[in-house]
Write a protein that holds these residues in place. Sequence first.
Motif, short mmCIF file in Angstrom:
data_model
loop_
_atom_site.label_atom_id
_atom_site.label_comp_id
_atom_site.label_asym_id
_atom_site.label_seq_id
_atom_site.Cartn_x
_atom_site.Cartn_y
_atom_site.Cartn_z
N SER A 238 0.82 -1.21 0.00
CA SER A 238 0.00 0.00 0.00
C SER A 238 0.85 1.25 0.00
N GLN A 239 2.17 1.10 0.27
CA GLN A 239 3.06 2.25 0.28
C GLN A 239 3.85 2.30 -1.03
N ASP A 240 4.69 3.33 -1.13
CA ASP A 240 5.51 3.49 -2.33
C ASP A 240 6.39 2.26 -2.51
N HIS A 241 6.35 1.64 -3.72
CA HIS A 241 7.08 0.41 -3.96
C HIS A 241 8.25 0.61 -4.90
N LYS A 242 8.67 1.87 -5.12
CA LYS A 242 9.80 2.12 -6.00
C LYS A 242 11.09 1.69 -5.32
N GLY A 243 12.04 1.26 -6.12
CA GLY A 243 13.34 0.88 -5.59
C GLY A 243 13.45 -0.57 -5.20
N TYR A 244 12.40 -1.38 -5.48
CA TYR A 244 12.44 -2.81 -5.12
C TYR A 244 12.53 -3.68 -6.37
N GLU A 245 13.31 -3.22 -7.35
CA GLU A 245 13.43 -3.95 -8.60
C GLU A 245 13.96 -5.36 -8.32
N GLY A 246 13.44 -6.33 -9.09
CA GLY A 246 13.87 -7.71 -8.92
C GLY A 246 13.00 -8.52 -7.99
N LEU A 247 12.09 -7.87 -7.28
CA LEU A 247 11.18 -8.57 -6.36
C LEU A 247 9.77 -8.59 -6.96
N PRO A 248 9.02 -9.67 -6.69
CA PRO A 248 7.64 -9.76 -7.24
C PRO A 248 6.68 -8.86 -6.45
N ILE A 249 6.81 -7.56 -6.66
CA ILE A 249 6.04 -6.58 -5.90
C ILE A 249 5.19 -5.76 -6.86
N LYS A 250 3.93 -5.54 -6.48
CA LYS A 250 3.02 -4.71 -7.26
C LYS A 250 2.45 -3.63 -6.37
#
Length: 620
Positions: free
Chosen positions: A204-216
């Motif tokens: 629910s928070q900003d998810h930028k900067g987590y490249e490489g992880l299965p995050i949406k």
Amino acid sequence: MELLGERIILNLKSRFFDIISTEYHQLQYDAILEDMLVTIKQLMHAEEVTLYHYDERNQQLVVEASTNSEVKRNFVAIHFSYEDHQEMRLYRRPFQFHAFNHYDLLIPLRNNERIQSYLVLKKEGQLFSQLTEQVLEKLSVECGLFLQKAQKLTKLFVEEKRYKQLFRVTEKVHSTMNMKSVLGEIIDSLQAVYPTFTYFLFLSQDHKGYEGLPIKEFNYTSKNKEIMQSYVTGTIQFEVSITERKSILYAPLKGKQGVYGVLQVTSPNTLVFPKNEVEFITVLANTAGGAIENAQLYEQSKRLIADLQLINETSHHLNSNLRLTETMFYMSKQIVKSLAAEEVGFIQFSSAETQNDVQQGSTSFFFTDEAKPYIKYVKERLLKEKESLFIGDLKLSSETTQLSTYKSAMAVPMSQSNVLNGFVLVLHHDPYAFSFDTYKLFLSLIHHSTLAFTNTLLREKLEKLVVTDHLTKLYSRMYLDEQIQKSMQLDEGATFILIDIDNFKVINDTYGHQIGDEVIIQVSKIIHSNIRGTDIGARWGGEELAIYLPKVQIETGVKIAERLVQRVRESTNPTVTISCGVTCWKSEVQDNYQDLFKRADNALYLAKKTGKNKVVRQDS
């Protein structure tokens, strides 16, 4: 025969005990089944032993293990009706069913009086015919009990491994405050425990900067009601896809202060999510939620400390008697660095309805025509709404779809005594580039700075009033004298022009003193518009004016004076003329302040004596 049967059963139980107590297979269920079948094959002198599991939901027989590797490799699940399954009894002859018709002995294995598996044997000698019904029944019971114990033990072993993994994960994620490390560890743990499952983290928070992880990014307008229900209620939710034959679990990432997202786990090839996995995933999701909350609180505390330090440093700097331009440049630099802004503009209202002055210190964009629509749009909204603006997807007009180069904007009004004097505007090309925390920091910075801006502006206005002639808005003679004396100590040369309005007494007598003042004002404006910002235009006294041109040679000074003579003659109403005396000084020639004025005055006297409306030059 009874003795033989008892010996077989006794040996079987002893061998089964050895299998369970041996740890070389690490209590893996498949390995235990293979050891079990090999033991039965040896004791029963069988050619082949195969274990079939009955899948009651799909009404199918599936090979679980076999001493014949070809059987399990090539066997395809076959239909076996529930009625056939219910009618199964202990058989000593080949069972007349195509799945078992090439076997010599079938032993059903029960669990709580329900047949769950079938042990089938192919004979090698005559031992099968020598075993009684009682011995075969005991064999069925012992094998069934062994399977139950093996299942329980392997389940306990797997659970132990999982919770050891959970303990390790918990220990690791709570030992770091780095969000990417926390999320990466959660995903790695799931992949280690459930290699066939797929996962996604909806944050629910900003998810930028987590490249490489299965995050949406968590979409609050999502039509997936299960994920929304899990997030809103903080409870586990399930979804079943019959067409894709998969079940999905949604576990909320809960902390003590709220829900930070949802973990989606997809179990393939099943329509019912395995119950024994739900508890583990729930605990893991709660662990993740707590770790995320701790990491966010830590990052928030660091950010708040940094923000307070920034505000304190900025306030201290702004209250150190800087000039207005220095103040603006400093604030622009701080805003660009701290808020990651691309453009910063300080806009002051010359008139609430008409002009806007872009202050020095603003980025170069605000001095271009391209910036005018942004300034106009923000000014209109501030005047109407009286509130700061925080815009994530900027459209310059609400009535049209006019596109804007800069999508993100923040604007804070600068007011004094409830009067709007201007505003600070920051821009970024990307939409939603500024977070709400950034907006709050921007508000604090400007609110703490507004008083410093106002005080600096008032101080500089007061300083200008002290050194400015009230009528002409040119500098006073006192200020001119001070600047010339400083220049003669520091510079290598300069030009001085003394100006007198010709026949000024006639103007006063003909039109009156008010028109006379207007004439002086007109001539002063012409002077102001024809000199540089570093030059000094001053009122010498009465209708006499003066210009000091630092680091300017006398030839250039003469040209400026001649241009002024022409402009005054052509632009004034009523028409007047001026006379100019021009002189200069050079550092290599011994000169002083009084002699400079005396030479200019002599040149002016000569210009007026020889016809007026002209320039006379007198060198040093």
